[in-house]
Design a protein around this motif. Structure first.
Motif, mmCIF file in Angstrom:
data_model
loop_
_atom_site.group_PDB
_atom_site.id
_atom_site.type_symbol
_atom_site.label_atom_id
_atom_site.label_comp_id
_atom_site.label_asym_id
_atom_site.label_seq_id
_atom_site.Cartn_x
_atom_site.Cartn_y
_atom_site.Cartn_z
ATOM 1 N N ILE A 9 0.859 -1.192 0.000
ATOM 2 C CA ILE A 9 0.000 0.000 0.000
ATOM 3 C C ILE A 9 0.890 1.235 0.000
ATOM 4 O O ILE A 9 1.872 1.329 0.746
ATOM 5 C CB ILE A 9 -0.929 -0.002 1.232
ATOM 6 N N HIS A 10 0.534 2.196 -0.834
ATOM 7 C CA HIS A 10 1.349 3.409 -0.991
ATOM 8 C C HIS A 10 0.730 4.630 -0.322
ATOM 9 O O HIS A 10 1.382 5.681 -0.238
ATOM 10 C CB HIS A 10 1.572 3.673 -2.483
ATOM 11 N N CYS A 11 -0.498 4.491 0.132
ATOM 12 C CA CYS A 11 -1.144 5.575 0.893
ATOM 13 C C CYS A 11 -2.323 4.989 1.663
ATOM 14 O O CYS A 11 -3.137 4.262 1.090
ATOM 15 C CB CYS A 11 -1.615 6.691 -0.031
ATOM 16 N N LEU A 12 -2.390 5.289 2.961
ATOM 17 C CA LEU A 12 -3.483 4.826 3.822
ATOM 18 C C LEU A 12 -4.491 5.958 3.980
ATOM 19 O O LEU A 12 -4.145 7.047 4.453
ATOM 20 C CB LEU A 12 -2.944 4.408 5.180
ATOM 21 N N ILE A 13 -5.734 5.684 3.580
ATOM 22 C CA ILE A 13 -6.790 6.700 3.651
ATOM 23 C C ILE A 13 -7.797 6.297 4.723
ATOM 24 O O ILE A 13 -8.496 5.287 4.591
ATOM 25 C CB ILE A 13 -7.500 6.864 2.294
ATOM 26 N N SER A 14 -7.847 7.066 5.787
ATOM 27 C CA SER A 14 -8.862 6.851 6.822
ATOM 28 C C SER A 14 -10.135 7.576 6.395
ATOM 29 O O SER A 14 -10.089 8.768 6.086
ATOM 30 C CB SER A 14 -8.382 7.390 8.173
ATOM 31 N N VAL A 15 -11.245 6.873 6.362
ATOM 32 C CA VAL A 15 -12.522 7.454 5.945
ATOM 33 C C VAL A 15 -13.386 7.633 7.185
ATOM 34 O O VAL A 15 -13.742 6.658 7.862
ATOM 35 C CB VAL A 15 -13.232 6.559 4.914
ATOM 36 N N LEU A 16 -13.709 8.888 7.496
ATOM 37 C CA LEU A 16 -14.453 9.197 8.715
ATOM 38 C C LEU A 16 -15.666 10.056 8.383
ATOM 39 O O LEU A 16 -15.558 11.027 7.638
ATOM 40 C CB LEU A 16 -13.557 9.945 9.704
ATOM 41 N N PRO A 17 -16.839 9.719 8.933
ATOM 42 C CA PRO A 17 -18.050 10.508 8.675
ATOM 43 C C PRO A 17 -18.107 11.756 9.543
ATOM 44 O O PRO A 17 -18.040 11.671 10.773
ATOM 45 C CB PRO A 17 -19.182 9.527 9.037
ATOM 46 N N ALA A 18 -18.219 12.905 8.926
ATOM 47 C CA ALA A 18 -18.185 14.180 9.655
ATOM 48 C C ALA A 18 -19.302 14.288 10.682
ATOM 49 O O ALA A 18 -19.126 14.902 11.737
ATOM 50 C CB ALA A 18 -18.281 15.343 8.664
ATOM 51 N N ASP A 19 -20.450 13.689 10.385
ATOM 52 C CA ASP A 19 -21.609 13.830 11.281
ATOM 53 C C ASP A 19 -21.580 12.868 12.465
ATOM 54 O O ASP A 19 -22.452 12.929 13.330
ATOM 55 C CB ASP A 19 -22.913 13.646 10.499
ATOM 56 N N LYS A 20 -20.559 11.984 12.541
ATOM 57 C CA LYS A 20 -20.524 11.002 13.634
ATOM 58 C C LYS A 20 -19.179 10.974 14.357
ATOM 59 O O LYS A 20 -18.929 10.055 15.152
ATOM 60 C CB LYS A 20 -20.855 9.605 13.096
ATOM 61 N N ILE A 21 -18.337 11.955 14.118
ATOM 62 C CA ILE A 21 -17.010 11.955 14.728
ATOM 63 C C ILE A 21 -17.100 11.987 16.247
ATOM 64 O O ILE A 21 -16.383 11.255 16.949
ATOM 65 C CB ILE A 21 -16.187 13.140 14.212
ATOM 66 N N SER A 22 -17.983 12.806 16.787
ATOM 67 C CA SER A 22 -18.113 12.912 18.249
ATOM 68 C C SER A 22 -18.572 11.596 18.851
ATOM 69 O O SER A 22 -18.127 11.200 19.941
ATOM 70 C CB SER A 22 -19.096 14.030 18.612
ATOM 71 N N LEU A 23 -19.467 10.885 18.165
ATOM 72 C CA LEU A 23 -19.951 9.590 18.665
ATOM 73 C C LEU A 23 -18.850 8.544 18.618
ATOM 74 O O LEU A 23 -18.734 7.699 19.504
ATOM 75 C CB LEU A 23 -21.154 9.121 17.834
#
Length: 385
Positions: free
Chosen positions: A259-273
């Motif tokens: 793998i040449h780049c690790l992309i973390s996918v996070l939902p903006a509306d659920k970050i606090s949860l």
């Protein structure tokens, strides 16, 4: 809307002034007018004063104060950041007074804090289509998407493919927001353009990181994917990682397998949860291993339209939205990834036709991660030669 900080002051028990309708808190966009209106039952010989944060306001310089019979109004033209604060209307007559205070929140910054080439999609696409990798050992750049269930990992792949095919594509199957991962195997998707030419970009989709400790992708599997040990089609088992004796375990990975780049996918509306469960702990373990291998890491922050009404109405205001910037900062604080490597995006989900602004945002993020990954494989080649 709930009224906060409401104060009723009477310096005499014989006060007759009363508000018959109340002001309401305001949440306004940049350049939107702020308008307050209220009514009082007795304005004869009454002194009316409007204040902001304790300072009296006067007519002029974008401020309009008016009074008509029992109606009182204040208008502030083209809201800016400086107009955010507490507003008070005060009625006084002799020794009697009554006041009411409400809050104004300006949802946007006065200027976009990050620039983006809205409408430059064709040029960016052509540049990405024409990319030639300098490392002869690497045939294509590999990107691994990981994150919680329902964050939009598969939708990102579909969105990128849609842009290059000039139509909405659904190649990677997308899970509903049920809390259970739809992706059960290790799948890779090579991006192609409208001429069916394979582009040097491969995106891998894995089982989502789920809330329960015994569910979702096993961190050891993700680490082995980073190293190139896991072959496409491998079935995941959340209770234990893929053993070395498994036929899909690649014991001798090449630079093209890694793998040449690790992309973390996070939902903006659920970050606090997400902060309340162990997801960031799992992701932190993976990030630590990736850092040890010097693999570039970024965040694609999805569901931006659900997190901010300003962005829902107008995607081009994404970098003026205070809430989106706040969410990006939360992502940075929780993951340790700097703000420069966090990209808010809106995936194709309900749409059946392409949208130029959505494309611009995705292409801006893609162009950056391609640059990061290309620099990484160039460094690998130089170290080996």
């Amino acid at each position: 809307m709930k009224v906060v900080d409401c104060r009723w002051e009477r310096v005499s028990s014989r006060t007759k002034q009363e508000f018959t309708s109340q002001l309401q808190d305001k949440r306004v966009k940049r350049d939107e007018d702020i308008v307050f209106k209220c009514n009082a039952n007795n304005l004869e010989d009454v002194n009316v004063v409007w204040e902001k944060d304790g300072q009296r306001l006067y007519d002029g310089d974008g401020i309009s104060i008016s009074q008509s019979r029992t109606e009182l109004s204040l208008r502030i033209s083209k809201a800016k950041e400086k107009d955010e604060g507490k507003y008070t209307i005060r009625l006084s007559k002799a020794s009697e007074s009554v006041s009411h205070t409400v809050k104004v929140t300006v949802l946007e910054l006065d200027q976009d804090w990050r620039s983006i080439g809205w409408g430059l999609n064709v040029d960016i696409k052509h540049n990405l289509e024409d990319l030639k990798l300098k490392n002869p050992q690497v045939k294509h750049l590999n990107f691994l998407l990981h994150g919680p269930v329902g964050a939009g990992k598969s939708s990102i792949i579909n969105s990128i493919q849609s842009i290059f095919m000039n139509r909405v594509e659904v190649g990677a199957l997308v899970a509903a927001t049920t809390g259970k991962s739809f992706t059960l195997t290790y799948n890779s998707y090579q991006i192609k353009n409208i001429e069916n030419k394979a582009l040097p970009y491969v995106f891998s989709d894995i089982m989502g990181l789920e809330i329960a400790n015994k569910e979702g992708s096993h961190p050891d599997d993700i680490i082995n994917i980073l190293k190139g040990h896991i072959r496409e089609g491998t079935m995941f088992n959340s209770s234990c990682p893929v053993p070395e004796k498994d036929r899909n375990y690649n014991r001798s990975p090449t630079p093209s397998d890694k793998i040449h780049c690790l992309i973390s996918v996070l939902p903006a509306d659920k970050i606090s949860l997400m902060e309340k469960n162990n997801l960031f702990e799992k992701m932190g373990e993976i990030r630590k291993k990736a850092s040890g291998m010097d693999i570039p890491q970024v965040v694609f922050m999805t569901h931006v339209d659900s997190a901010c009404p300003v962005v829902k109405d107008n995607l081009t205001r994404i970098y003026s939205s205070k809430n989106i910037k706040k969410k990006m900062q939360e992502c940075s604080n929780l993951t340790g990834i700097p703000m420069t490597c966090i990209f808010p995006v809106k995936n194709y989900h309900e749409e059946n036709k392409l949208d130029g602004n959505m494309d611009s945002l995705i292409l801006d993020a893609l162009e950056s991660v391609v640059n990061f990954a290309e620099s990484y494989v160039d460094r690998l080649y130089k170290l080996e030669h």
